[in-house]
Design an enzyme around this catalytic site. Structure first.
Site, PDB file in Angstrom:
ATOM      1  N   ARG A  53     -12.554   6.494  -0.870  1.00 50.86           N
ATOM      2  CA  ARG A  53     -11.565   5.488  -0.447  1.00 50.86           C
ATOM      3  C   ARG A  53     -12.001   4.120  -0.939  1.00 50.86           C
ATOM      4  O   ARG A  53     -13.190   3.819  -1.015  1.00 50.86           O
ATOM      5  CB  ARG A  53     -11.430   5.470   1.074  1.00 50.86           C
ATOM      6  N   HIS A 105      -3.336  -5.413   2.709  1.00 53.24           N
ATOM      7  CA  HIS A 105      -3.009  -5.554   4.120  1.00 53.24           C
ATOM      8  C   HIS A 105      -3.628  -6.869   4.564  1.00 53.24           C
ATOM      9  O   HIS A 105      -4.209  -7.597   3.785  1.00 53.24           O
ATOM     10  CB  HIS A 105      -3.635  -4.422   4.937  1.00 53.24           C
ATOM     11  N   CYS A 137       0.818  -1.222   0.000  1.00 54.95           N
ATOM     12  CA  CYS A 137       0.000   0.000   0.000  1.00 54.95           C
ATOM     13  C   CYS A 137       0.854   1.276   0.000  1.00 54.95           C
ATOM     14  O   CYS A 137       1.458   1.595  -1.021  1.00 54.95           O
ATOM     15  CB  CYS A 137      -0.994  -0.060   1.149  1.00 54.95           C
TER      16      CYS A 137
END
Ligand code: GLN
Length: 252
Positions: free
Chosen positions: A134, A200, A100
């Site tokens: 997002r 993640h 990320c």
């Protein structure tokens, strides 16, 4: 150092305190454990802000994710010597895993949604632009066949949309979720021995096949032809199947 038959790996964890979202350092713990369970030694060096990066004896580098704020904080530290060292290590074929925000800093630049442009390392042909929405949630992608074709589950949360140039290719294809930008179906990046992902989770404990592939690649650089011994991973595979079924696909 815990070595068996003198086989060992040197891992460098870059910015361990600044870039560590959603348990990203679990990737380092996972690599350490999967090596130790096979009797392979591992040295882990942490390189935070302000520490020089000695790359020549490092086999594998790990960089986790961070918020836009932390990514801006890192900029002065990256300028000059550290960015040069990272580019040299990438070009030399050292193995990198970047997640990320760490992925974004290996690229050329990141323009945040607030309009701040951070010039980054440019070790891979990628740039990132922040969006208003997002991209959040559990997601799933299929690694490219040349990267083992694994079905990978993880968790993404980023406003940055990453676009690859011709010098890089995606690590995989999105099955559920957004991946690089929510537009082109690509997830992550591959260049030389660099692996980048938005996943993640952390990524490697949930996806032991990918972990072993990355470890074997790093070991082969130090020990040409090295074959990683099999490791019983039934528990990990059952966890991965549960998650991929929840997301609507069965692993193969
Ligand atoms: N700051 C970046 C973004 O939001 C990366 C976030 C992260 O590492 N999860 O795009």
């Amino acid at each position: 150092m815990n070595t068996v038959n003198d086989v060992y790996l040197n891992i460098c964890h870059l910015y361990p305190d600044t870039l560590n979202l959603y348990g990203d350092r679990g990737n380092v713990i996972c690599m350490e454990k999967r090596l130790a369970w096979r009797g392979i030694g591992v040295n882990i060096k942490q390189v935070p802000i302000g520490c020089e990066l000695e790359w020549k004896d490092t086999d594998l580098f790990f960089i986790g994710g961070g918020q836009d704020f932390e990514q801006e904080v890192l900029l002065p530290d990256l300028e000059g010597k550290k960015a040069d060292a990272i580019r040299e290590a990438v070009e030399d074929g050292r193995v990198f895993l970047a997640i990320c925000g760490g992925y974004q800093i290996l690229g050329k630049y990141y323009t945040t949604h607030d309009g701040v442009t951070c010039s980054y390392i440019g070790a891979i042909d990628a740039c990132t632009v922040g969006g208003a929405k997002r991209m959040i949630g559990n997601f799933m992608f299929r690694c490219a066949p040349e990267d083992g074709g694994f079905l990978v589950t993880g968790f993404e949360n980023h406003s940055g949309r990453t676009y690859l140039g011709p010098g890089a290719r995606p690590l995989g294809t999105v099955v559920r979720g957004f991946g690089n930008n929510g537009e082109d179906g690509g997830e992550g990046a591959r260049y030389k021995n660099v692996f980048c992902s938005y996943s993640h989770g952390p990524l490697l404990p949930k996806n032991p096949g990918l972990c072993d592939r990355i470890l074997e690649l790093a070991l082969r650089r130090r020990y040409p032809g090295f074959v990683l011994p099999e490791l019983e991973s039934g528990f990990e595979h059952r966890a991965a199947s549960y998650m991929s079924n929840r997301l609507g696909a069965s692993p193969c």
